[in-house]
Design an enzyme around this catalytic site. Structure first.
Site, PDB file in Angstrom:
ATOM      1  N   ASP A 206       0.812  -1.225   0.000  1.00  0.00           N
ATOM      2  CA  ASP A 206       0.000   0.000   0.000  1.00  0.00           C
ATOM      3  C   ASP A 206       0.844   1.273   0.000  1.00  0.00           C
ATOM      4  O   ASP A 206       0.303   2.366  -0.116  1.00  0.00           O
ATOM      5  CB  ASP A 206      -0.917  -0.012   1.237  1.00  0.00           C
ATOM      6  CG  ASP A 206      -1.942   1.116   1.231  1.00  0.00           C
ATOM      7  OD1 ASP A 206      -2.501   1.393   0.160  1.00  0.00           O
ATOM      8  OD2 ASP A 206      -2.177   1.715   2.290  1.00  0.00           O
ATOM      9  N   SER A 230      -6.687   6.055  -0.335  1.00  0.00           N
ATOM     10  CA  SER A 230      -7.056   4.780  -0.952  1.00  0.00           C
ATOM     11  C   SER A 230      -8.545   4.521  -0.754  1.00  0.00           C
ATOM     12  O   SER A 230      -9.087   4.740   0.332  1.00  0.00           O
ATOM     13  CB  SER A 230      -6.255   3.638  -0.326  1.00  0.00           C
ATOM     14  OG  SER A 230      -4.866   3.875  -0.417  1.00  0.00           O
ATOM     15  N   GLN A 280      -5.387  -1.230  -6.896  1.00  0.00           N
ATOM     16  CA  GLN A 280      -5.913  -0.245  -5.962  1.00  0.00           C
ATOM     17  C   GLN A 280      -6.516   0.925  -6.726  1.00  0.00           C
ATOM     18  O   GLN A 280      -5.953   1.378  -7.732  1.00  0.00           O
ATOM     19  CB  GLN A 280      -4.823   0.285  -5.031  1.00  0.00           C
ATOM     20  CG  GLN A 280      -5.338   1.276  -3.985  1.00  0.00           C
ATOM     21  CD  GLN A 280      -4.237   1.787  -3.069  1.00  0.00           C
ATOM     22  OE1 GLN A 280      -3.717   2.879  -3.290  1.00  0.00           O
ATOM     23  NE2 GLN A 280      -3.885   1.007  -2.060  1.00  0.00           N
TER      24      GLN A 280
END
Length: 294
Positions: A206, A230, A280
């Site tokens: 991430d 995100s 993502q």
């Protein structure tokens, strides 16, 4: 062991509350972050650990899909409830909800599988990239920047991150392209538990993946007025890997529109094995965004 690694391991060492109603309940701490918001990768990794605790030891996570619902607060612990949705002959499915102050901050569903054999292939690792040892780390780039986020990224993260061709912390150098690569590994050795390494891989995945969107438009992290968060995160584990050895995360963005950007990632071991794939979508808003469009 260094303090950042100790913090990572402490965050992933969830407490089992012993509650056994319709769900299994665990709790975990929030790691300190300079802006007061919990790092999304931390909640992902903790949710994976919670789900893993409810699955037979011979089954490993092979995929997860999570939605970030609210920003977490580093001043409070996080509660994780795990719903044992399904246990079949080869696969188990779990749903994990992460809560703070009674409100969900992340919802994740994950699938686990027995070790099995079958068809085998993978895409090739990119050739011609510089070795990680030849690239500057975050401290080399940020140690003289006094901003608290820069200082945290320079010395307080549990992972060493090295960008190809260069980081976009302060500026975007070179062509504005929708792809980049990042070598990374933990800043020290971790225990041998494969489940821990899979969770830690999700944690690290991430960090930089949305940068492929930002690089395409010349947007650095230091851009005034930048707001990025995100929205969701998906990951597939293909082969075992250790996060305390160098891994290469190649990243590309096929599209950005409507204040959202999509990024896709592939993670390779140094010897060229494809160990995981990542996707993502994130919100990325900058002042005068219209000027950055084609």
């Amino acid at each position: 062991m260094t303090e950042p690694l100790e913090s990572l391991l402490a965050a992933l060492d969830l407490t089992d509350t012993g509650a056994r109603t319709s769900e299994d309940i665990f709790t975990g701490p929030s790691q300190w972050m300079p802006l007061g918001r919990v790092f999304g990768g931390q909640v992902l990794a903790q949710s994976i650990v919670a789900a893993t605790r409810t699955v037979a030891d011979d089954r490993s996570i092979h995929s997860m899909h999570g939605y970030f619902l609210r920003p977490g607060d580093v001043n409070y612990p996080i509660t994780f409830s795990v719903d044992r949705i399904h246990d079949g002959r080869s696969f188990s499915t779990r749903r994990t909800q992460a809560y703070q102050n009674g409100l969900p901050i992340l919802s994740m569903i994950a699938s686990f599988q027995d070790e099995d054999e079958g068809l085998e292939h993978q895409v090739d690792m990119p050739e011609g990239l510089p070795d990680p040892e030849s690239l500057p780390n975050s401290a080399d780039t940020l140690e003289d920047v006094e901003h608290p986020v820069a200082q945290y990224w320079a010395s307080k993260r549990p992972f060493d991150m090295r960008h190809v061709p260069s980081p976009i912390y302060l500026s975007v150098e070179g062509a504005h392209v929708a792809h980049q690569a990042v070598w990374f590994r933990s800043i020290g050795d971790l225990p041998d538990d494969p489940a821990l390494h899979r969770a830690a891989l999700a944690y690290a995945s991430d960090y930089t993946i949305m940068e492929s969107v930002m690089r395409r438009h010349g947007v650095a992290w230091a851009t005034p007025g930048l707001k990025a968060a995100s929205l969701d995160h998906a990951m597939w584990w293909h082969r075992p890997a250790r996060v305390d050895e160098w891994l290469l995360h190649t990243q590309e963005s096929p599209s950005a529109s409507g204040g959202r950007g999509l990024a896709l990632g592939r993670i390779f071991s140094r010897d060229g094995r494809l160990v995981a794939s990542v996707a993502q979508e994130a919100t990325i808003r900058v002042p005068d965004a219209a000027k950055l469009r084609d």
